[in-house]
Scaffold this active site. Structure first.
Site, PDB file in Angstrom:
ATOM      1  N   TYR A 137       0.823  -1.221   0.000  1.00  0.00           N
ATOM      2  CA  TYR A 137       0.000   0.000   0.000  1.00  0.00           C
ATOM      3  C   TYR A 137       0.858   1.273   0.000  1.00  0.00           C
ATOM      4  CZ  TYR A 137      -3.289   3.438   2.037  1.00  0.00           C
ATOM      5  OH  TYR A 137      -4.029   4.549   2.308  1.00  0.00           O
ATOM      6  N   ASP A 153      12.127 -12.753  -0.908  1.00  0.00           N
ATOM      7  CA  ASP A 153      11.923 -12.507   0.514  1.00  0.00           C
ATOM      8  C   ASP A 153      13.156 -11.745   1.008  1.00  0.00           C
ATOM      9  OD1 ASP A 153      11.882 -12.751   3.323  1.00  0.00           O
ATOM     10  OD2 ASP A 153      10.550 -14.479   3.144  1.00  0.00           O
ATOM     11  N   SER A 170       6.604   3.418  13.066  1.00  0.00           N
ATOM     12  CA  SER A 170       5.185   3.665  13.309  1.00  0.00           C
ATOM     13  C   SER A 170       5.003   4.469  14.584  1.00  0.00           C
ATOM     14  CB  SER A 170       4.490   2.312  13.456  1.00  0.00           C
ATOM     15  OG  SER A 170       3.229   2.478  14.021  1.00  0.00           O
ATOM     16  N   TYR A 207       3.975  -6.670  17.026  1.00  0.00           N
ATOM     17  CA  TYR A 207       4.200  -5.814  15.844  1.00  0.00           C
ATOM     18  C   TYR A 207       4.920  -4.531  16.251  1.00  0.00           C
ATOM     19  CZ  TYR A 207       3.307  -2.208  12.397  1.00  0.00           C
ATOM     20  OH  TYR A 207       3.471  -1.159  11.525  1.00  0.00           O
ATOM     21  N   LYS A 228       8.967  -2.810  15.474  1.00  0.00           N
ATOM     22  CA  LYS A 228       9.343  -1.463  15.001  1.00  0.00           C
ATOM     23  C   LYS A 228      10.359  -0.838  15.956  1.00  0.00           C
ATOM     24  CE  LYS A 228       6.924  -1.514  11.312  1.00  0.00           C
ATOM     25  NZ  LYS A 228       7.615  -1.706  10.036  1.00  0.00           N
ATOM     26  N   ASN A 245      -1.602   7.655  10.721  1.00  0.00           N
ATOM     27  CA  ASN A 245      -2.562   6.717  10.114  1.00  0.00           C
ATOM     28  C   ASN A 245      -2.750   6.977   8.625  1.00  0.00           C
ATOM     29  OD1 ASN A 245      -2.970   6.583  13.013  1.00  0.00           O
ATOM     30  ND2 ASN A 245      -4.701   5.274  12.536  1.00  0.00           N
ATOM     31  N   ASN A 251      -8.597  -1.841   9.985  1.00  0.00           N
ATOM     32  CA  ASN A 251      -8.448  -0.379  10.091  1.00  0.00           C
ATOM     33  C   ASN A 251      -9.736   0.336   9.728  1.00  0.00           C
ATOM     34  OD1 ASN A 251      -5.350  -1.209   8.996  1.00  0.00           O
ATOM     35  ND2 ASN A 251      -5.545  -0.014  10.851  1.00  0.00           N
ATOM     36  N   PRO A 275      -9.726  -3.849  22.738  1.00  0.00           N
ATOM     37  CA  PRO A 275      -8.581  -3.989  23.651  1.00  0.00           C
ATOM     38  C   PRO A 275      -7.298  -3.474  23.008  1.00  0.00           C
ATOM     39  CG  PRO A 275      -9.831  -6.043  23.508  1.00  0.00           C
ATOM     40  CD  PRO A 275     -10.396  -5.127  22.477  1.00  0.00           C
TER      41      PRO A 275
HETATM   42  P1  NAD Z   1       1.550  -3.664   3.027  1.00  0.00           P
HETATM   43  O1  NAD Z   1       1.319  -4.995   3.656  1.00  0.00           O
HETATM   44  O2  NAD Z   1       0.561  -3.171   2.044  1.00  0.00           O
HETATM   45  O3  NAD Z   1       2.995  -3.648   2.318  1.00  0.00           O
HETATM   46  C1  NAD Z   1       4.084  -4.399   2.830  1.00  0.00           C
HETATM   47  C2  NAD Z   1       4.687  -5.143   1.657  1.00  0.00           C
HETATM   48  O4  NAD Z   1       5.818  -5.871   2.129  1.00  0.00           O
HETATM   49  C3  NAD Z   1       3.738  -6.153   1.029  1.00  0.00           C
HETATM   50  O5  NAD Z   1       3.692  -5.951  -0.380  1.00  0.00           O
HETATM   51  C4  NAD Z   1       4.340  -7.516   1.388  1.00  0.00           C
HETATM   52  O6  NAD Z   1       4.096  -8.454   0.363  1.00  0.00           O
HETATM   53  C5  NAD Z   1       5.794  -7.165   1.540  1.00  0.00           C
HETATM   54  N1  NAD Z   1       6.578  -8.027   2.436  1.00  0.00           N
HETATM   55  C6  NAD Z   1       6.330  -8.359   3.728  1.00  0.00           C
HETATM   56  N2  NAD Z   1       7.318  -9.131   4.212  1.00  0.00           N
HETATM   57  C7  NAD Z   1       8.228  -9.275   3.208  1.00  0.00           C
HETATM   58  C8  NAD Z   1       9.475  -9.945   3.104  1.00  0.00           C
HETATM   59  N3  NAD Z   1       9.992 -10.638   4.109  1.00  0.00           N
HETATM   60  N4  NAD Z   1      10.142  -9.873   1.915  1.00  0.00           N
HETATM   61  C9  NAD Z   1       9.641  -9.171   0.863  1.00  0.00           C
HETATM   62  N5  NAD Z   1       8.452  -8.518   0.917  1.00  0.00           N
HETATM   63  C10 NAD Z   1       7.762  -8.572   2.073  1.00  0.00           C
HETATM   64  O7  NAD Z   1       1.750  -2.622   4.219  1.00  0.00           O
HETATM   65  P2  NAD Z   1       1.836  -1.017   4.178  1.00  0.00           P
HETATM   66  O8  NAD Z   1       0.622  -0.490   4.832  1.00  0.00           O
HETATM   67  O9  NAD Z   1       2.217  -0.560   2.839  1.00  0.00           O
HETATM   68  O10 NAD Z   1       3.037  -0.809   5.191  1.00  0.00           O
HETATM   69  C11 NAD Z   1       4.385  -0.643   4.762  1.00  0.00           C
HETATM   70  C12 NAD Z   1       5.276  -0.512   5.976  1.00  0.00           C
HETATM   71  O11 NAD Z   1       4.833   0.601   6.755  1.00  0.00           O
HETATM   72  C13 NAD Z   1       5.248  -1.726   6.897  1.00  0.00           C
HETATM   73  O12 NAD Z   1       6.546  -1.943   7.407  1.00  0.00           O
HETATM   74  C14 NAD Z   1       4.316  -1.292   8.007  1.00  0.00           C
HETATM   75  O13 NAD Z   1       4.584  -1.968   9.213  1.00  0.00           O
HETATM   76  C15 NAD Z   1       4.617   0.193   8.104  1.00  0.00           C
HETATM   77  N6  NAD Z   1       3.527   0.990   8.673  1.00  0.00           N
HETATM   78  C16 NAD Z   1       2.266   0.893   8.125  1.00  0.00           C
HETATM   79  C17 NAD Z   1       1.230   1.632   8.688  1.00  0.00           C
HETATM   80  C18 NAD Z   1      -0.173   1.529   8.133  1.00  0.00           C
HETATM   81  O14 NAD Z   1      -1.112   1.927   8.830  1.00  0.00           O
HETATM   82  N7  NAD Z   1      -0.385   1.059   6.912  1.00  0.00           N
HETATM   83  C19 NAD Z   1       1.471   2.462   9.790  1.00  0.00           C
HETATM   84  C20 NAD Z   1       2.771   2.542  10.302  1.00  0.00           C
HETATM   85  C21 NAD Z   1       3.789   1.780   9.730  1.00  0.00           C
HETATM   86  N1  UDP Z   2     -12.030   1.917  14.807  1.00  0.00           N
HETATM   87  C1  UDP Z   2     -13.393   1.695  14.949  1.00  0.00           C
HETATM   88  N2  UDP Z   2     -13.977   0.693  14.205  1.00  0.00           N
HETATM   89  C2  UDP Z   2     -13.267  -0.075  13.333  1.00  0.00           C
HETATM   90  C3  UDP Z   2     -11.870   0.176  13.184  1.00  0.00           C
HETATM   91  C4  UDP Z   2     -11.287   1.177  13.949  1.00  0.00           C
HETATM   92  O1  UDP Z   2     -14.063   2.365  15.737  1.00  0.00           O
HETATM   93  O2  UDP Z   2     -13.837  -0.978  12.700  1.00  0.00           O
HETATM   94  C5  UDP Z   2     -11.398   3.006  15.586  1.00  0.00           C
HETATM   95  C6  UDP Z   2     -10.270   2.557  16.503  1.00  0.00           C
HETATM   96  O3  UDP Z   2     -10.801   2.200  17.757  1.00  0.00           O
HETATM   97  C7  UDP Z   2      -9.393   3.809  16.552  1.00  0.00           C
HETATM   98  C8  UDP Z   2      -9.564   4.423  15.150  1.00  0.00           C
HETATM   99  O4  UDP Z   2     -10.780   3.876  14.642  1.00  0.00           O
HETATM  100  O5  UDP Z   2      -9.883   4.735  17.499  1.00  0.00           O
HETATM  101  C9  UDP Z   2      -8.427   4.080  14.186  1.00  0.00           C
HETATM  102  O6  UDP Z   2      -8.260   2.679  14.176  1.00  0.00           O
HETATM  103  P1  UDP Z   2      -7.258   1.958  13.162  1.00  0.00           P
HETATM  104  O7  UDP Z   2      -7.307   0.484  13.458  1.00  0.00           O
HETATM  105  O8  UDP Z   2      -7.564   2.390  11.777  1.00  0.00           O
HETATM  106  O9  UDP Z   2      -5.837   2.570  13.526  1.00  0.00           O
HETATM  107  P2  UDP Z   2      -4.962   2.440  14.888  1.00  0.00           P
HETATM  108  O10 UDP Z   2      -5.877   2.156  16.029  1.00  0.00           O
HETATM  109  O11 UDP Z   2      -4.015   1.346  14.601  1.00  0.00           O
HETATM  110  O12 UDP Z   2      -4.309   3.764  15.023  1.00  0.00           O
END
Ligand code: NAD
Ligand code: UDP
Length: 331
Positions: free
Chosen positions: A11, A58, A124, A148, A152, A178, A198, A290
């Site tokens: 993403y 990988d 994160s 998780y 990080k 977010n 999410n 939770p």
């Molecule tokens: P995502 O799952 O869409 O993208 C992660 C990609 O990494 C995927 O395409 C997956 O196939 C690939 N991947 C996972 N493990 C791998 C491995 N061992 N080797 C090769 N490829 C691998 O997730 P995203 O939302 O794009 O998140 C990207 C990064 O940002 C992640 O590290 C995630 O923890 C971090 N992050 C995401 C969020 C969020 O809310 N989306 C918030 C904070 C941090």
């Molecule tokens: N949330 C909610 N219903 C859902 C998913 C999330 O009310 O189905 C709320 C959650 O409690 C939080 C906010 O939306 O207050 C954002 O949640 P998300 O899981 O997207 O992000 P994170 O909590 O990991 O920051």
């Protein structure tokens, strides 16, 4: 620069590949497609109208990563690859620790071997735990409530120690808030497997009629209307933040919050979505989830000051773009 983007089919990675290509960089994607699809590579090239190189590997395998460095002169890495489902990380901690931490160590080791000193890491806001908002980069990190989050915090620590021992190393640790929304083309966006955890993808699937109604987790938090507050950031702004971090990278370790600095409650987001898209989102209030905290938003001033980057897209655009993608997206 030639940039290796691990997790580039995911993403945030896919949007960042487009931002990198638009800024004139070359992109090599390494992704094992465990949470993404191969078709994403074609979409990235279509949107940017440029080629990328793709390795289906990988990144926790040093052998596989070495092949890339043998074939290309890599100038820098943006390391997105990782598993990210909080609930799953509680059920399968070893998968999370192994995948997320070993991949960080493998990349650091390969960087050392090939003399690559530029690395940008996906961290994160979860590393702040239950600190007082707004979260500032100088705060002590508090224990997170799940494996998780620990992956990080540990990866941040590993990269920091390596940079301290190696003065040529330039590392940027980006703490995302977010990410929501999608590319304005509506061609790429967030498409989680199964029922979304999410908020935004849940809302778009309710709007589409795939899910019956949103369950809002708690309305008794000490917030503006009792529902949880988060700092939602448009994924394209986040992608541009990576380009800024990469292009401004200097020796040492740099930590940046990538958020808007503005908190939005769940009810405020639902209202904004309904207004932006003229569509109703049925919901009910249920118990708190939770592990959730009441409020999480950034002090985003350091990235503005040092990187000249600031989030530009507002909540209505986030809601509009998320909905546009959901409408077009077919599983
Ligand atoms: P995502 O799952 O869409 O993208 C992660 C990609 O990494 C995927 O395409 C997956 O196939 C690939 N991947 C996972 N493990 C791998 C491995 N061992 N080797 C090769 N490829 C691998 O997730 P995203 O939302 O794009 O998140 C990207 C990064 O940002 C992640 O590290 C995630 O923890 C971090 N992050 C995401 C969020 C969020 O809310 N989306 C918030 C904070 C941090
Ligand atoms: N949330 C909610 N219903 C859902 C998913 C999330 O009310 O189905 C709320 C959650 O409690 C939080 C906010 O939306 O207050 C954002 O949640 P998300 O899981 O997207 O992000 P994170 O909590 O990991 O920051």
């Amino acid at each position: 620069m030639n940039i290796l983007v691990t997790g580039g089919a995911g993403y945030i990675g896919s949007h960042t590949c487009i931002a990198l290509l638009e800024a004139g960089h070359s992109v090599i994607i390494a992704d094992n497609l465990c949470n993404s699809k191969r078709e994403m590579i074609g979409k990235i090239m279509d949107i940017a109208d440029k080629e990328v190189t793709f390795y289906e590997i990988d990144v926790s395998s040093a052998e596989a990563v070495n092949i890339i460095f043998e074939n290309y002169k890599v100038d820098g890495i943006i390391h997105f690859a990782g598993l990210k489902a909080v609930g799953e990380s509680v059920e399968k901690p070893l998968n999370y620790y192994y995948n997320n931490i070993v991949s960080t160590m493998v990349l650091a080791k390969v960087c050392q071997k090939y003399g690559v000193n530029r690395l940008v890491f996906s961290s994160s806001a979860t590393v702040y735990g239950n600190n007082k908002v707004p979260f500032v980069e100088t705060m002590d990190l508090l224990p997170t409530t799940n494996p998780y989050g620990e992956t990080k915090a540990i990866s941040e620590r590993i990269l920091t120690d390596i940079a301290i021992a190696n003065p040529a190393y330039s590392v940027s640790l980006l703490r995302y808030f977010n990410p929501v929304g999608a590319h304005e083309s509506g061609l790429i966006g967030e498409a989680p497997n199964g029922i979304p955890n999410n908020l935004m993808p849940y809302v778009t699937q309710v709007a589409k009629g795939k899910l019956e109604k949103l369950r809002i987790f708690g309305n008794d938090y000490p917030t503006v209307d009792g529902t949880g507050v988060r700092d939602y950031i448009h994924v394209v702004d986040l992608a541009e933040g990576h380009v800024a971090a990469l292009e401004n990278l200097t020796e040492g370790v740099h930590v940046y919050n990538l958020g808007t600095g503005k908190g939005t409650s769940v009810l405020e987001l639902v209202k904004a979505f309904e207004e932006a898209n003229a569509i109703e989102v049925p919901y009910e209030i249920v118990d708190r989830r939770p592990g959730d905290i009441a409020s999480c938003y950034a002090d985003a001033s350091k990235a503005k000051r040092e990187l000249g980057w600031t989030a530009k897209r507002d909540l209505l655009s986030m809601c509009r773009d998320a909905w546009q993608f959901e409408k077009k997206y077919k599983e």
